[in-house]
Write an enzyme that holds these catalytic residues in place. Structure first.
Site, PDB file in Angstrom:
ATOM      1  N   GLU A 129       5.913 -21.030 -11.117  1.00 34.17           N
ATOM      2  CA  GLU A 129       6.729 -21.314 -12.295  1.00 34.17           C
ATOM      3  C   GLU A 129       6.236 -20.560 -13.518  1.00 34.17           C
ATOM      4  O   GLU A 129       7.028 -20.014 -14.294  1.00 34.17           O
ATOM      5  CB  GLU A 129       6.717 -22.818 -12.636  1.00 34.17           C
ATOM      6  CG  GLU A 129       7.188 -23.721 -11.535  1.00 34.17           C
ATOM      7  CD  GLU A 129       6.041 -24.274 -10.698  1.00 34.17           C
ATOM      8  OE1 GLU A 129       5.212 -23.484 -10.189  1.00 34.17           O
ATOM      9  OE2 GLU A 129       5.968 -25.500 -10.545  1.00 34.17           O
TER      10      GLU A 129
ATOM     11  N   CYS B  53       3.825 -29.202 -11.566  1.00 35.05           N
ATOM     12  CA  CYS B  53       2.648 -29.951 -12.004  1.00 35.05           C
ATOM     13  C   CYS B  53       2.743 -30.165 -13.525  1.00 35.05           C
ATOM     14  O   CYS B  53       3.622 -29.590 -14.185  1.00 35.05           O
ATOM     15  CB  CYS B  53       1.380 -29.178 -11.651  1.00 35.05           C
ATOM     16  SG  CYS B  53       1.129 -27.687 -12.655  1.00 35.05           S
TER      17      CYS B  53
END
Length: 153
Positions: A54, A82
């Site tokens: 990401e 996360c």
């Protein structure tokens, strides 16, 4: 469905990560139904703890658009982001996040925290989870099972 199409690409990237001996997570950022950024985990290769799929895709998308504001984009990622990645998603103003498998040990979106929907933050986004969850999760399970068989963490 469009979400499945782009998640399939993220899954291809996750497989490439596994082949590179990286945790198999892939991410794609889309704007106007076009991929503007794509990446997979590269923590081992880059020796960088922040080199999550990401994070790399967000950096690429910002460069592609010439702006840190990734408004009008959708992030597709094979694993629930996360807390670090969720923070970057908020900072980038990404309005929609679509993920595959949940992450009960480190999930910052639905499993442990709900950072992308937290009203105390200056940005919230729509979250769509479970898209191709089974193949996304199975790829991760196979990767870590192989690591355990080899006696590696």
């Amino acid at each position: 469905m469009l979400h499945t199409h782009f998640m399939q690409r993220a899954l291809e990237l996750a497989r490439a990560a596994a082949e590179a001996d990286e945790v198999p997570v892939g991410a794609v950022i889309v704007r106007d139904d076009q991929i503007i950024a794509e990446a997979y985990n590269q923590r081992e290769m880059l020796k960088d703890p922040t080199a999550h799929a990401e994070m790399i895709a967000i950096t690429q998308a910002a460069e592609s658009l010439g702006s840190w504001r990734l408004e009008d984009t959708i992030l597709y990622v094979t694993l629930e982001p996360c807390p670090m990645c969720a923070g970057a998603i908020v900072q980038a103003r990404i309005p929609t996040v679509v993920f595959g498998a949940t992450d009960p040990k480190a999930g910052g979106v639905v499993s442990l925290y709900r950072l992308l929907e937290d009203a105390r933050l200056n940005h919230r986004c729509q979250v769509i989870g479970g898209v191709l969850a089974e193949p996304c999760g199975e790829l991760l399970s196979q990767f870590f099972a192989a690591k355990r068989r080899l006696g590696k963490k």
